[in-house]
Design a protein around this motif. Structure first.
Motif, PDB file in Angstrom:
ATOM      1  N   GLY A 246       0.802  -1.213   0.000  1.00  0.00           N
ATOM      2  CA  GLY A 246       0.000   0.000   0.000  1.00  0.00           C
ATOM      3  C   GLY A 246       0.838   1.267   0.000  1.00  0.00           C
ATOM      4  O   GLY A 246       0.312   2.354   0.209  1.00  0.00           O
ATOM      5  N   GLN A 247       2.149   1.142  -0.176  1.00  0.00           N
ATOM      6  CA  GLN A 247       3.044   2.293  -0.198  1.00  0.00           C
ATOM      7  C   GLN A 247       3.794   2.320  -1.519  1.00  0.00           C
ATOM      8  O   GLN A 247       4.105   1.279  -2.089  1.00  0.00           O
ATOM      9  CB  GLN A 247       4.091   2.196   0.910  1.00  0.00           C
ATOM     10  CG  GLN A 247       3.543   2.184   2.297  1.00  0.00           C
ATOM     11  CD  GLN A 247       4.656   2.027   3.318  1.00  0.00           C
ATOM     12  OE1 GLN A 247       5.796   1.811   2.962  1.00  0.00           O
ATOM     13  NE2 GLN A 247       4.302   2.140   4.588  1.00  0.00           N
ATOM     14  N   GLY A 248       4.096   3.512  -1.978  1.00  0.00           N
ATOM     15  CA  GLY A 248       4.898   3.649  -3.178  1.00  0.00           C
ATOM     16  C   GLY A 248       6.359   3.350  -2.896  1.00  0.00           C
ATOM     17  O   GLY A 248       6.778   3.253  -1.734  1.00  0.00           O
ATOM     18  N   ILE A 249       7.140   3.230  -3.939  1.00  0.00           N
ATOM     19  CA  ILE A 249       8.556   2.883  -3.770  1.00  0.00           C
ATOM     20  C   ILE A 249       9.304   3.967  -2.998  1.00  0.00           C
ATOM     21  O   ILE A 249      10.176   3.668  -2.183  1.00  0.00           O
ATOM     22  CB  ILE A 249       9.221   2.591  -5.130  1.00  0.00           C
ATOM     23  CG1 ILE A 249      10.663   2.093  -4.954  1.00  0.00           C
ATOM     24  CG2 ILE A 249       9.210   3.802  -6.032  1.00  0.00           C
ATOM     25  CD1 ILE A 249      10.774   0.754  -4.314  1.00  0.00           C
TER      26      ILE A 249
ATOM     27  N   ILE B 167      11.417   3.325   0.684  1.00  0.00           N
ATOM     28  CA  ILE B 167      12.833   3.565   0.943  1.00  0.00           C
ATOM     29  C   ILE B 167      13.073   4.820   1.784  1.00  0.00           C
ATOM     30  O   ILE B 167      14.212   5.181   2.034  1.00  0.00           O
ATOM     31  CB  ILE B 167      13.656   3.621  -0.372  1.00  0.00           C
ATOM     32  CG1 ILE B 167      13.185   4.752  -1.279  1.00  0.00           C
ATOM     33  CG2 ILE B 167      13.618   2.293  -1.084  1.00  0.00           C
ATOM     34  CD1 ILE B 167      14.025   4.921  -2.531  1.00  0.00           C
ATOM     35  N   GLY B 168      11.991   5.467   2.233  1.00  0.00           N
ATOM     36  CA  GLY B 168      12.108   6.559   3.183  1.00  0.00           C
ATOM     37  C   GLY B 168      12.344   7.933   2.582  1.00  0.00           C
ATOM     38  O   GLY B 168      12.812   8.817   3.286  1.00  0.00           O
ATOM     39  N   LEU B 169      12.068   8.138   1.322  1.00  0.00           N
ATOM     40  CA  LEU B 169      12.275   9.453   0.715  1.00  0.00           C
ATOM     41  C   LEU B 169      11.039  10.338   0.771  1.00  0.00           C
ATOM     42  O   LEU B 169      11.141  11.529   0.515  1.00  0.00           O
ATOM     43  CB  LEU B 169      12.729   9.292  -0.746  1.00  0.00           C
ATOM     44  CG  LEU B 169      14.104   8.646  -0.928  1.00  0.00           C
ATOM     45  CD1 LEU B 169      14.417   8.497  -2.398  1.00  0.00           C
ATOM     46  CD2 LEU B 169      15.180   9.469  -0.246  1.00  0.00           C
ATOM     47  N   MET B 170       9.919   9.783   1.125  1.00  0.00           N
ATOM     48  CA  MET B 170       8.691  10.585   1.240  1.00  0.00           C
ATOM     49  C   MET B 170       8.004  10.269   2.548  1.00  0.00           C
ATOM     50  O   MET B 170       8.041   9.252   3.087  1.00  0.00           O
ATOM     51  CB  MET B 170       7.739  10.328   0.079  1.00  0.00           C
ATOM     52  CG  MET B 170       8.217  10.945  -1.193  1.00  0.00           C
ATOM     53  SD  MET B 170       7.083  10.744  -2.575  1.00  0.00           S
ATOM     54  CE  MET B 170       5.708  11.743  -2.071  1.00  0.00           C
TER      55      MET B 170
END
Length: 49
Positions: A39-42, A46-49
């Motif tokens: 349910g999360q984008g890439i 990886i913690g960039l957003m």
């Protein structure tokens, strides 16, 4: 069609480009499946957003 030449298998040739395309498609499908399952984008994963 089999390749029986002794040319090296690196650089821009049909063998390398075929495998590059296959691996890119596999990576895209794995990324899409991961997004659907978590349910999360890439970028979120990886913690960039």
């Amino acid at each position: 069609m089999s390749d029986t030449t002794t040319e090296p298998k690196f650089g821009f040739n049909n063998f390398a480009e075929t495998w590059n395309g296959r691996l890119a498609m596999l990576g895209f499908v794995i990324g899409l499946a991961t997004e659907l399952l978590t349910g999360q984008g890439i970028l979120s994963q990886i913690g960039l957003m």
